[in-house]
Scaffold this motif. Structure first.
Motif, mmCIF file in Angstrom:
data_model
loop_
_atom_site.group_PDB
_atom_site.id
_atom_site.type_symbol
_atom_site.label_atom_id
_atom_site.label_comp_id
_atom_site.label_asym_id
_atom_site.label_seq_id
_atom_site.Cartn_x
_atom_site.Cartn_y
_atom_site.Cartn_z
ATOM 1 N N ASP A 25 7.553 7.043 -7.212
ATOM 2 C CA ASP A 25 6.598 8.071 -7.476
ATOM 3 C C ASP A 25 5.197 8.074 -6.643
ATOM 4 O OD1 ASP A 25 8.223 9.756 -9.370
ATOM 5 O OD2 ASP A 25 8.583 7.945 -10.514
ATOM 6 N N GLY A 26 4.947 6.701 -6.725
ATOM 7 C CA GLY A 26 3.641 6.628 -6.074
ATOM 8 C C GLY A 26 3.591 6.727 -4.429
ATOM 9 N N GLY A 83 -2.564 14.887 4.783
ATOM 10 C CA GLY A 83 -2.240 14.560 3.408
ATOM 11 C C GLY A 83 -2.914 14.580 2.237
ATOM 12 N N PHE A 114 -8.241 -0.479 -1.207
ATOM 13 C CA PHE A 114 -7.635 1.006 -1.046
ATOM 14 C C PHE A 114 -8.908 1.913 -0.747
ATOM 15 C CE2 PHE A 114 -3.912 -0.529 -3.535
ATOM 16 C CZ PHE A 114 -3.017 -1.198 -2.556
ATOM 17 N N GLN A 159 3.173 13.101 2.408
ATOM 18 C CA GLN A 159 3.414 14.596 2.829
ATOM 19 C C GLN A 159 3.434 14.713 4.386
ATOM 20 O OE1 GLN A 159 4.372 17.473 1.193
ATOM 21 N NE2 GLN A 159 4.154 18.760 2.949
ATOM 22 N N GLU A 160 2.406 14.152 5.267
ATOM 23 C CA GLU A 160 2.308 14.189 6.364
ATOM 24 C C GLU A 160 3.713 13.453 7.213
ATOM 25 O OE1 GLU A 160 -1.370 12.178 8.256
ATOM 26 O OE2 GLU A 160 -2.443 12.969 6.345
ATOM 27 N N ASP A 167 -9.673 1.968 2.215
ATOM 28 C CA ASP A 167 -9.169 2.436 3.378
ATOM 29 C C ASP A 167 -8.524 3.914 3.078
ATOM 30 O OD1 ASP A 167 -9.697 0.291 4.737
ATOM 31 O OD2 ASP A 167 -7.700 -0.678 4.616
ATOM 32 N N TYR A 168 -7.847 4.274 1.969
ATOM 33 C CA TYR A 168 -7.337 5.335 1.690
ATOM 34 C C TYR A 168 -8.528 6.521 1.489
ATOM 35 C CZ TYR A 168 -2.460 3.751 1.258
ATOM 36 O OH TYR A 168 -1.153 3.224 1.787
ATOM 37 N N PRO A 192 -5.595 2.895 6.549
ATOM 38 C CA PRO A 192 -4.516 2.398 5.895
ATOM 39 C C PRO A 192 -3.573 1.831 6.876
ATOM 40 C CG PRO A 192 -5.289 4.206 4.609
ATOM 41 C CD PRO A 192 -5.801 4.441 5.941
ATOM 42 N N PRO A 224 0.752 -1.145 -0.123
ATOM 43 C CA PRO A 224 -0.030 -0.138 -0.175
ATOM 44 C C PRO A 224 0.987 1.321 -0.118
ATOM 45 C CG PRO A 224 -0.975 -1.566 1.776
ATOM 46 C CD PRO A 224 0.628 -2.115 1.285
ATOM 47 N N LEU A 225 0.747 2.004 -1.078
ATOM 48 C CA LEU A 225 2.000 2.935 -1.232
ATOM 49 C C LEU A 225 2.004 3.972 -0.259
ATOM 50 C CD1 LEU A 225 1.859 2.940 -5.186
ATOM 51 C CD2 LEU A 225 3.340 1.876 -3.555
ATOM 52 N N GLY A 226 3.043 4.544 0.235
ATOM 53 C CA GLY A 226 3.131 5.595 1.178
ATOM 54 C C GLY A 226 3.380 4.960 2.509
ATOM 55 N N GLN A 227 3.130 3.931 2.591
ATOM 56 C CA GLN A 227 3.288 3.402 4.159
ATOM 57 C C GLN A 227 4.576 3.385 4.551
ATOM 58 O OE1 GLN A 227 0.503 2.947 6.139
ATOM 59 N NE2 GLN A 227 -0.640 3.599 4.529
ATOM 60 N N GLU A 271 -2.463 15.732 -2.140
ATOM 61 C CA GLU A 271 -3.035 14.917 -3.330
ATOM 62 C C GLU A 271 -3.884 16.208 -4.087
ATOM 63 O OE1 GLU A 271 -4.867 11.440 -2.458
ATOM 64 O OE2 GLU A 271 -3.715 10.933 -0.710
ATOM 65 N N ILE A 292 -1.576 8.371 -8.180
ATOM 66 C CA ILE A 292 -1.731 7.350 -7.038
ATOM 67 C C ILE A 292 -2.317 8.202 -5.854
ATOM 68 C CG2 ILE A 292 -0.544 5.795 -5.262
ATOM 69 C CD1 ILE A 292 1.251 6.306 -8.550
ATOM 70 N N MET A 297 3.257 10.357 -4.341
ATOM 71 C CA MET A 297 2.030 10.994 -4.557
ATOM 72 C C MET A 297 0.784 10.756 -3.390
ATOM 73 S SD MET A 297 1.009 10.404 -8.476
ATOM 74 C CE MET A 297 2.158 10.397 -9.825
ATOM 75 N N GLU A 298 0.889 9.642 -2.746
ATOM 76 C CA GLU A 298 0.007 9.371 -1.538
ATOM 77 C C GLU A 298 0.188 10.543 -0.622
ATOM 78 O OE1 GLU A 298 -2.291 7.278 -1.507
ATOM 79 O OE2 GLU A 298 -1.766 5.413 -2.674
ATOM 80 N N GLY A 299 -0.979 10.915 -0.125
ATOM 81 C CA GLY A 299 -1.172 12.200 0.868
ATOM 82 C C GLY A 299 -0.381 11.725 2.066
ATOM 83 N N VAL A 300 -0.252 10.753 2.574
ATOM 84 C CA VAL A 300 0.514 10.220 3.681
ATOM 85 C C VAL A 300 1.956 10.538 3.624
ATOM 86 C CG1 VAL A 300 0.902 7.853 3.227
ATOM 87 C CG2 VAL A 300 0.727 8.615 5.608
#
Lengths: 671, 671
Positions: free
Chosen positions: A162-163, B168, B440, A171-172, B442-443, A446, A125-128, B172, B412, A166-169
């Motif tokens: 890149d994925g 986050g 997803f 940025q956090e 979840d996201y 997530p 799951p991307l960004g995790q 996006e 993403i 892009m995921e908002g997490v």
């Protein structure tokens, strides 16, 4: 990309990296499934990292002071499996590689924590992964401050795609790491410009370097196929006093016909193209065969850390026996022997005082008693400290100035907070808990799922757990969130009714080693419902008889948390009419389900009318109402079937019919 | 901040803004709950926006070509309520303001769409408004391209706080808006440096201006208390060819003792401090009283848009009757009259062809038939276009170069995608649907919940809906996600079994006006189970008898989606032993629950053993297994009770026991 030039420039490096590329091609082809291009693109970066920088010892994969390597771009799992095999991790056999993505193999489609030594966290799951890494780095800083650099002194390296960015997490995570100046965190961005749908430019024009710099990161870049340049960047990164992003310009699926295309992201299984790619690499071995000379070089990298590890072992052994035992304890996740006594003390005092209290405040009382004897706890909140009651006086605040601080101001970042907690728990030596409003379970979902999937004992303090929060209205009122967490495998959901149950829930949560906990806590004050002190942890039974029927038992009322008070009132009303009514408190459905049949039957015998009361949706309750010897037509539910509303809580409970009177009416209609 | 200087510099403006500040103080004090400081800090910016820039007409709050104003920092709800009251929105009476946060009032704690004309979207969960705004702006660009600037030509203005920018999802949204060059989107950042826990610097050091610029935004700044400077920035923002961030430097709770503190974020109700603040403002009226002269100025701003609206009405009336009808249709959310015939055609062809097909591919077939007659659809995917099958040939790709394009490459960004879809649906005139992997969910959860809470017909295309996705493993395999969406009020969850059911589900989803839909679709191929064509939409009944028992009906098997095939096989095995077995397909529990008792009894009569088969958790099924005339001890479930695993799907179904043989064994154990 001119492969020939790369081959010639650094021939030994080239062949080492080619070992990753060809193992990846072979494994994905055998599975006829997977992602070839990412490992092929990042093979050079990973090779240099493992060759020259990563502190690790395949013979001691759980060595507490190892550097952590996190593959945030988890779809490129063959990268890490290749590295583990090549450097000599015992359980990563060639057989496992050949069984990539097959039943029973440790080489799952995405790297899974607990399956494979050397996989520090489950990604995919991307960004995790990148968000976990912030927790790893916080844990490292905190432990270094507490134990000294002789015992804790390592880096966290991340490969992110890149994925992930892009995921908002992300940025956090980036903002949190920048604020905390986590200089031991080094993120290598696989900047290949390709996603599944095509070029990154289809959906993004972000200048990632500028974005990271804006949050206080050190930003470097390198040619992701030039080992000298990669080494230069990694060396520089380690010297920074900020977290570092290395922009690694790479070519996805390097050397393959699918290079630099979105096709290269997927499974590259065409035999002719594989052959051509291997030829371009100068790779002549059979599939899955790594020439002995190349394997030997890799194993030498694997052996490189043994000396450092032995020296560390010696430094640990030089600590006092008490300190060694404490270090072992916190890394084993064991609670101190005195925890049960502390909890019993809180319970006893609570029963004696008998004061009304919100369970969020009850939670604070428990933490105030427990935090001083659990130096491994790291608390926090997503900007709701005063509402979540997660900060106790002794913790101090974690910051660049005070690394011993044990409270993290996560900011308005529920997702990043949850992911960071996962990272801390995975790092070991610390035990994270943090709070937000229960409704914002949604934001953290997530990562909460991954806590459960990985089997790590993160504690989610979810306050304001129903319409009982009142005026903030339906956007802030959880209705379906108990059901959501209860639906999630390997998750303990606690909804305590008073300070005693809250203390018992915390005892279980802090004693857990393999299961995350969700504590659903009230905003509003609640009366003590446990009037008599017992040493036994009743919450551990999941459900129990709180008040027995007087006379013939005709009714069983079940309730959780703030609605236990309502069930008790309903019981009073029913008993006044001579209707024998038992009240069962159900602080944790999961733990009740885990009891044996005999106990469950004792609590929920066949026969009586059953009504459950909970200020949430009914989903999840039918098992206890209709199952477990219950009967359709003899059971009902008092709760929510819609979103809430904005008004003072007393009014809301009345308008939504969550009252003792309504429970009584439902009971009578069924008798 | 020197209030006196501000008062003197622009005395008329000052008093207009003071009207917002004092209404806020009065309403929060009356409610003894709420957030005073944000409206007090942003009063000047909002005043200038409504005075000089916002195109709106309180007499026609649903005017399609109005500018949209979104209060992303929804806790500051008294800001928008004040603005609506002051400018003359009929339903925002002083009585409503006085009943702020009370039962039955439209002035909920956080602004709620549907309660209040002028509230464009429900905000409060932070980051949602700014992320919605991207969808508003996409809808505007698309409609302008299709209908011309005479019909569609407006801006989307957002007020966002520090919390919105920390979440986050804001990243996006920002990145998507930057890529799409949404120049009609203007975000005013309430840069007050304060969050609930204290100073922003406790948890963030991000240079927000640099961050937005990194994603292709135009970045401006202004003194958020100087009306001239605010006007300058807004004027400049409207001329940009990029989305614009205006960094508005403000003081939270301006003029109050709590100014510039986290206390100022909350409810400021101290009478003496309120009195002092009003004195500082030069405000002498009684609580809730706005002097007539000031109210008249505000109402004049409210009247400013009438002329533009009348001119727009005339331009619309000048269109052909067919075009006017079409415009009315798309804004009413009505489907074209020919949709049912198109759906019937797809169903008939499917039944005749009888081909095996994944329901994600079935979904693509339906979209290919429907998109050409529904020009209002805007499809998309979070970088899984080829996997979600959401793109049909006729759509074109939405971009700065092609505003008529109806397919969005969201990247993403599942959360940002869901929030943008909410914005599109709220804007009106377009009907958004988009895909990701079901896991997803979840996201996207925070925005999916808001689709349901707001009652807007967004469609979530959730493919790869079980362990049937195979090798990607448990990180990608939904197990609890059907239960999660089913637990959410006002959400239709569809899990169709074949192309016919998929077409029926889409017909319902596209015809919905008040309820979002979740389509759970298989990765793997499935046989046609609907062998005979019917015009009736059977999915609309939620559950129906797919195969009747032969002989005495001893067993009812229920199943959804990919497990209907297994139920039919189990029925064959049972019938071969003479055990009469009915198979009930349950494509939507919500719609089945909405049927009358007589129909439900017909489908699920008392008596037979019941076994449900679904490759997810049991939660949600007990209602149909044990309730609805079912019985404990005569029902069982074949599904998942843990997370999945990485392996080919056939192996997974076998290992997890989701097989016809296992269903038969469970049936026999109960007979």
């Amino acid at each position: 990309m001119d492969i020939q030039t790369l081959r010639t420039a650094h021939p030994d490096h080239w062949m080492r990296a080619a070992a990753i590329r060809t193992l990846t091609l072979d494994a994905v082809a055998a599975a006829n499934s997977g992602h070839s291009g990412m490992p092929m693109g990042m093979a050079d970066v990973a090779t240099v990292l493992f060759e020259k920088h990563l502190k690790f010892d395949p013979k001691a994969p759980r060595w507490a002071d190892r550097d952590r390597f996190i593959l945030s771009a988890g779809h490129g799992s063959m990268l890490i499996y290749s590295l583990l095999y090549l450097t000599g991790y015992a359980d990563m056999t060639l057989e496992q590689i050949k069984n990539f993505r097959q039943w029973g193999a440790i080489t799952a489609g995405h790297p899974e924590y607990g399956h494979v030594a050397g996989v520090e966290t489950t990604t995919g799951p991307l960004g995790q992964g990148i968000a976990n890494s912030v927790g790893f780095a916080i844990a490292e800083e905190n432990l270094r401050a507490r134990w000294g650099a002789k015992i804790c002194d390592h880096y966290t390296y991340v490969i992110a795609g890149d994925g992930c960015l892009m995921e908002g997490v992300s940025q956090e995570a980036i903002a949190l790491a920048g604020k905390q100046q986590l200089s031991r965190l080094i993120v290598m961005w696989d900047n290949n410009g390709i996603t599944i749908d095509g070029k990154v430019s289809l959906s993004d024009v972000t200048d990632q370097r500028a974005r990271f710099a804006a949050s206080g990161w050190n930003v470097l870049h390198c040619d992701g196929h030039d080992p000298v340049d990669i080494d230069r960047a990694l060396t520089a990164a380690k010297k920074s006093d900020k977290p570092t992003l290395i922009d690694c310009k790479t070519h996805i699926a390097l050397g393959h016909a699918a290079q630099d295309t979105s096709k290269g992201h997927g499974a590259l299984t065409d035999p002719a193209q594989m052959k051509a790619a291997k030829e371009a690499y100068g790779w002549t071995s059979e599939p899955f065969v790594i020439p002995a000379a190349i394997k030997a070089q890799w194993e030498a990298f694997g052996a490189r850390g043994a000396e450092a590890r032995a020296a560390w072992d010696a430094r640990l052994a030089a600590l006092s026996p008490a300190k060694q035992a404490e270090f072992a304890r916190i890394f084993a996740g064991d609670v101190p022997a005195k925890l049960p006594a502390i909890i019993r003390g809180v319970k006893k005092a609570a029963t004696e005082a008998g004061a009304k209290l919100a369970t969020r405040s009850a939670s604070e009382k428990v933490l105030a008693a427990v935090n001083p004897i659990l130096p491994e706890t790291i608390g926090g909140s997503a900007d709701l400290t005063g509402s979540n009651n997660t900060k106790t006086a002794d913790l101090g605040v974690f910051s660049a100035e005070d690394r011993k601080g044990r409270y993290v101001y996560y900011g308005i970042r529920e997702h990043g907070m949850a992911a960071a907690m996962n990272g801390m728990a995975l790092h070991g030596g610390v035990r994270p808990y943090s709070g937000t409003f229960m409704c914002f379970t949604d934001y953290a979902r997530p990562s909460m799922r991954l806590s459960a999937l990985m089997g790590i004992p993160v504690v989610y303090v979810m306050t304001h757990d129903s319409i009982g929060l009142g005026e903030d209205g339906p956007t802030h009122q959880p209705v379906e969130h108990l059901a959501i967490s209860r639906a999630t495998p390997n998750t303990m959901v606690f909804r305590p009714a008073d300070l005693v149950e809250t203390a018992e829930a915390w005892e279980i949560a802090f004693s857990s080693k393999k299961t995350p906990s969700v504590l659903a806590l009230s905003r509003q004050n609640l009366p003590m419902v446990r009037k008599t002190h017992t040493n036994t942890n009743m919450v551990a039974k999941g459900a129990y008889v709180l008040a027995e029927a007087e006379g013939k038992r005709q009714v069983i009322l079940m309730a959780t948390g703030s609605e236990v008070e309502i069930a008790l009132k309903a019981r009073d009303l029913l008993q006044a009419e001579g209707i024998g009514t038992r009240v069962v408190s159900v602080p944790s459905m999961e733990l009740f389900a885990a009891q044996d049949e005999a106990y469950r039957r004792k609590v929920l015998p066949a026969g009586p009318v059953r009504v459950a009361i909970e200020a949430g949706v009914r989903q999840g309750w039918d098992r206890w109402l209709l199952g477990e010897r219950g009967r359709d037509g003899k059971a009902d539910f008092v709760g929510m079937s819609s979103f809430g509303a904005s008004a003072p809580m007393e009014r809301l409970y009345k308008e939504f019919g969550i009252t003792a009177e309504n429970a009584v009416a439902k009971v009578k209609a069924l008798l």
